[in-house]
Design a protein around this motif. Structure first.
Motif, PDB file in Angstrom:
ATOM      1  N   SER A  27       0.642  -1.242  -0.283  1.00  0.00           N
ATOM      2  CA  SER A  27       0.225  -0.375   0.098  1.00  0.00           C
ATOM      3  C   SER A  27       0.991   1.202   0.035  1.00  0.00           C
ATOM      4  CB  SER A  27      -1.095   0.080   1.229  1.00  0.00           C
ATOM      5  OG  SER A  27      -1.687  -0.962   1.038  1.00  0.00           O
ATOM      6  N   GLY A  28       0.138   2.362  -0.544  1.00  0.00           N
ATOM      7  CA  GLY A  28       1.065   3.433  -0.682  1.00  0.00           C
ATOM      8  C   GLY A  28       1.146   3.956   0.696  1.00  0.00           C
ATOM      9  N   GLN A  29       3.072   4.100   0.741  1.00  0.00           N
ATOM     10  CA  GLN A  29       3.408   4.516   1.802  1.00  0.00           C
ATOM     11  C   GLN A  29       3.076   6.512   2.472  1.00  0.00           C
ATOM     12  OE1 GLN A  29       4.050   2.568   4.582  1.00  0.00           O
ATOM     13  NE2 GLN A  29       2.513   2.001   3.658  1.00  0.00           N
ATOM     14  N   ILE A  30       3.221   6.815   2.847  1.00  0.00           N
ATOM     15  CA  ILE A  30       3.278   8.272   3.849  1.00  0.00           C
ATOM     16  C   ILE A  30       4.790   8.094   4.736  1.00  0.00           C
ATOM     17  CG2 ILE A  30       0.773   9.040   2.644  1.00  0.00           C
ATOM     18  CD1 ILE A  30       0.058   9.484   5.814  1.00  0.00           C
ATOM     19  N   PRO A  31       5.041   9.573   4.629  1.00  0.00           N
ATOM     20  CA  PRO A  31       6.140   9.957   5.440  1.00  0.00           C
ATOM     21  C   PRO A  31       5.995  10.129   6.622  1.00  0.00           C
ATOM     22  CG  PRO A  31       5.756  12.015   4.239  1.00  0.00           C
ATOM     23  CD  PRO A  31       4.657  10.794   3.966  1.00  0.00           C
ATOM     24  N   ALA A  82       8.176   5.356  14.774  1.00  0.00           N
ATOM     25  CA  ALA A  82       8.418   4.962  15.865  1.00  0.00           C
ATOM     26  C   ALA A  82       8.006   6.535  16.735  1.00  0.00           C
ATOM     27  CB  ALA A  82      10.431   4.970  15.917  1.00  0.00           C
ATOM     28  N   THR A  83       7.944   7.797  15.684  1.00  0.00           N
ATOM     29  CA  THR A  83       7.325   8.679  16.607  1.00  0.00           C
ATOM     30  C   THR A  83       6.414   9.093  16.285  1.00  0.00           C
ATOM     31  OG1 THR A  83       8.634  10.592  14.899  1.00  0.00           O
ATOM     32  CG2 THR A  83       9.247  10.060  16.644  1.00  0.00           C
ATOM     33  N   GLY A  84       5.463   9.190  14.941  1.00  0.00           N
ATOM     34  CA  GLY A  84       3.824   9.438  14.669  1.00  0.00           C
ATOM     35  C   GLY A  84       4.270  10.933  13.990  1.00  0.00           C
ATOM     36  N   GLU A  85       5.443  11.269  14.317  1.00  0.00           N
ATOM     37  CA  GLU A  85       6.175  12.754  13.108  1.00  0.00           C
ATOM     38  C   GLU A  85       5.989  12.487  11.710  1.00  0.00           C
ATOM     39  OE1 GLU A  85       5.995  15.377  15.294  1.00  0.00           O
ATOM     40  OE2 GLU A  85       5.292  14.468  16.909  1.00  0.00           O
ATOM     41  N   ILE A  86       5.305  13.377  11.357  1.00  0.00           N
ATOM     42  CA  ILE A  86       6.228  13.529   9.549  1.00  0.00           C
ATOM     43  C   ILE A  86       7.492  14.890   8.883  1.00  0.00           C
ATOM     44  CG2 ILE A  86       4.689  14.177   7.451  1.00  0.00           C
ATOM     45  CD1 ILE A  86       1.975  14.467   8.415  1.00  0.00           C
ATOM     46  N   ALA A  87       7.881  13.816   8.414  1.00  0.00           N
ATOM     47  CA  ALA A  87       9.280  14.365   8.046  1.00  0.00           C
ATOM     48  C   ALA A  87       8.697  16.590   7.489  1.00  0.00           C
ATOM     49  CB  ALA A  87       9.992  13.917   7.291  1.00  0.00           C
ATOM     50  N   GLU A  88       9.231  17.021   7.069  1.00  0.00           N
ATOM     51  CA  GLU A  88       9.821  18.382   6.802  1.00  0.00           C
ATOM     52  C   GLU A  88       9.972  18.650   5.184  1.00  0.00           C
ATOM     53  OE1 GLU A  88       7.292  21.551   6.997  1.00  0.00           O
ATOM     54  OE2 GLU A  88       7.276  20.782   9.419  1.00  0.00           O
ATOM     55  N   GLY A  89       9.268  19.071   4.654  1.00  0.00           N
ATOM     56  CA  GLY A  89      10.008  19.676   2.862  1.00  0.00           C
ATOM     57  C   GLY A  89       9.680  18.032   2.120  1.00  0.00           C
ATOM     58  N   ALA A 137      12.093  10.286   1.685  1.00  0.00           N
ATOM     59  CA  ALA A 137      13.147   9.417   2.181  1.00  0.00           C
ATOM     60  C   ALA A 137      12.173   8.964   3.677  1.00  0.00           C
ATOM     61  CB  ALA A 137      14.080  10.219   2.724  1.00  0.00           C
ATOM     62  N   GLN A 138      11.108   9.326   3.559  1.00  0.00           N
ATOM     63  CA  GLN A 138      10.664   8.687   4.630  1.00  0.00           C
ATOM     64  C   GLN A 138       9.826   7.834   3.999  1.00  0.00           C
ATOM     65  OE1 GLN A 138      10.572   8.527   8.981  1.00  0.00           O
ATOM     66  NE2 GLN A 138       9.695   7.036   8.184  1.00  0.00           N
ATOM     67  N   SER A 139       9.102   8.350   2.526  1.00  0.00           N
ATOM     68  CA  SER A 139       8.556   6.998   3.083  1.00  0.00           C
ATOM     69  C   SER A 139       9.015   6.148   2.112  1.00  0.00           C
ATOM     70  CB  SER A 139       7.338   7.630   1.288  1.00  0.00           C
ATOM     71  OG  SER A 139       6.775   9.146   2.097  1.00  0.00           O
ATOM     72  N   LEU A 140      10.018   5.707   0.678  1.00  0.00           N
ATOM     73  CA  LEU A 140      11.491   5.133   1.130  1.00  0.00           C
ATOM     74  C   LEU A 140      11.421   3.947   2.197  1.00  0.00           C
ATOM     75  CD1 LEU A 140      12.544   6.623  -1.826  1.00  0.00           C
ATOM     76  CD2 LEU A 140      11.134   4.779  -2.101  1.00  0.00           C
ATOM     77  N   ALA A 141      11.715   4.280   3.556  1.00  0.00           N
ATOM     78  CA  ALA A 141      12.136   3.836   4.449  1.00  0.00           C
ATOM     79  C   ALA A 141      11.060   3.053   5.304  1.00  0.00           C
ATOM     80  CB  ALA A 141      12.741   5.184   5.271  1.00  0.00           C
ATOM     81  N   ASN A 142      10.122   3.887   5.309  1.00  0.00           N
ATOM     82  CA  ASN A 142       8.861   2.927   5.569  1.00  0.00           C
ATOM     83  C   ASN A 142       8.114   1.583   4.347  1.00  0.00           C
ATOM     84  OD1 ASN A 142       7.988   4.997   7.334  1.00  0.00           O
ATOM     85  ND2 ASN A 142       6.400   5.953   6.297  1.00  0.00           N
ATOM     86  N   PRO A 202      -2.778  12.531   2.047  1.00  0.00           N
ATOM     87  CA  PRO A 202      -3.764  11.779   3.860  1.00  0.00           C
ATOM     88  C   PRO A 202      -2.571  12.687   4.414  1.00  0.00           C
ATOM     89  CG  PRO A 202      -3.956   9.798   2.675  1.00  0.00           C
ATOM     90  CD  PRO A 202      -2.820  10.873   1.546  1.00  0.00           C
ATOM     91  N   LYS A 203      -3.578  13.172   5.584  1.00  0.00           N
ATOM     92  CA  LYS A 203      -2.269  14.173   6.331  1.00  0.00           C
ATOM     93  C   LYS A 203      -1.908  15.567   5.463  1.00  0.00           C
ATOM     94  CE  LYS A 203      -1.865  10.059  10.188  1.00  0.00           C
ATOM     95  NZ  LYS A 203      -3.217  10.642  10.942  1.00  0.00           N
ATOM     96  N   LYS A 204      -2.013  15.404   4.781  1.00  0.00           N
ATOM     97  CA  LYS A 204      -1.758  16.233   4.143  1.00  0.00           C
ATOM     98  C   LYS A 204      -0.050  16.450   3.441  1.00  0.00           C
ATOM     99  CE  LYS A 204      -5.544  19.349   5.667  1.00  0.00           C
ATOM    100  NZ  LYS A 204      -6.623  19.399   3.793  1.00  0.00           N
TER     101      LYS A 204
END
Length: 125
Positions: A31-35, A39-46, A52-57, A112-114
């Protein structure tokens, strides 16, 4: 015929879907991975950090299935703004090696989550 792939090393599903499905131990549809940092539930900036975070997921889900990005045959990249394509592509190009998977990249009205990017993959064993 199909097996659910699930890991806590990637964000959990935020709806009625699976992180990935393994079909006949041949194809894995992720499924599509958002950033979201799992571990933290935070969304990366930029856009670069979000890509990078989407690809890590994606990597974490593939690892749970015993696969890597080298097994990916098709990706779909959803962008909130096609103006972010070049920056996303820089990070994406560092993650994959030739032969590169087939890819579609589309701009969508909202994610999702903008977030700025979402990436889904199909991998083969």
């Amino acid at each position: 015929m199909k097996k659910v792939i699930s890991t806590t090393a990637a964000p959990g599903a935020i709806g009625p879907y699976s992180q990935a499905i393994d079909v006949k131990n041949t194809f894995v549809f992720a499924s599509g991975q958002i950033p979201i940092n799992p571990a933290t539930g935070e969304i990366a900036e930029g856009i670069k950090a979000q890509t990078a975070q989407s690809l890590a997921n994606v990597k974490a889900i593939l690892a749970e299935a015993g696969l890597t990005l080298a097994n990916v045959v098709k990706t779909t990249v959803f962008l909130a703004d096609m103006g972010d394509f070049a920056a996303m592509n820089e990070v994406y190009a560092e993650a994959f090696e030739a032969p590169y998977p087939a890819r579609s990249a589309v701009a969508v009205r909202e994610l999702p989550k903008k977030v700025l990017v979402e990436i889904e993959v199909i991998a083969v064993r």
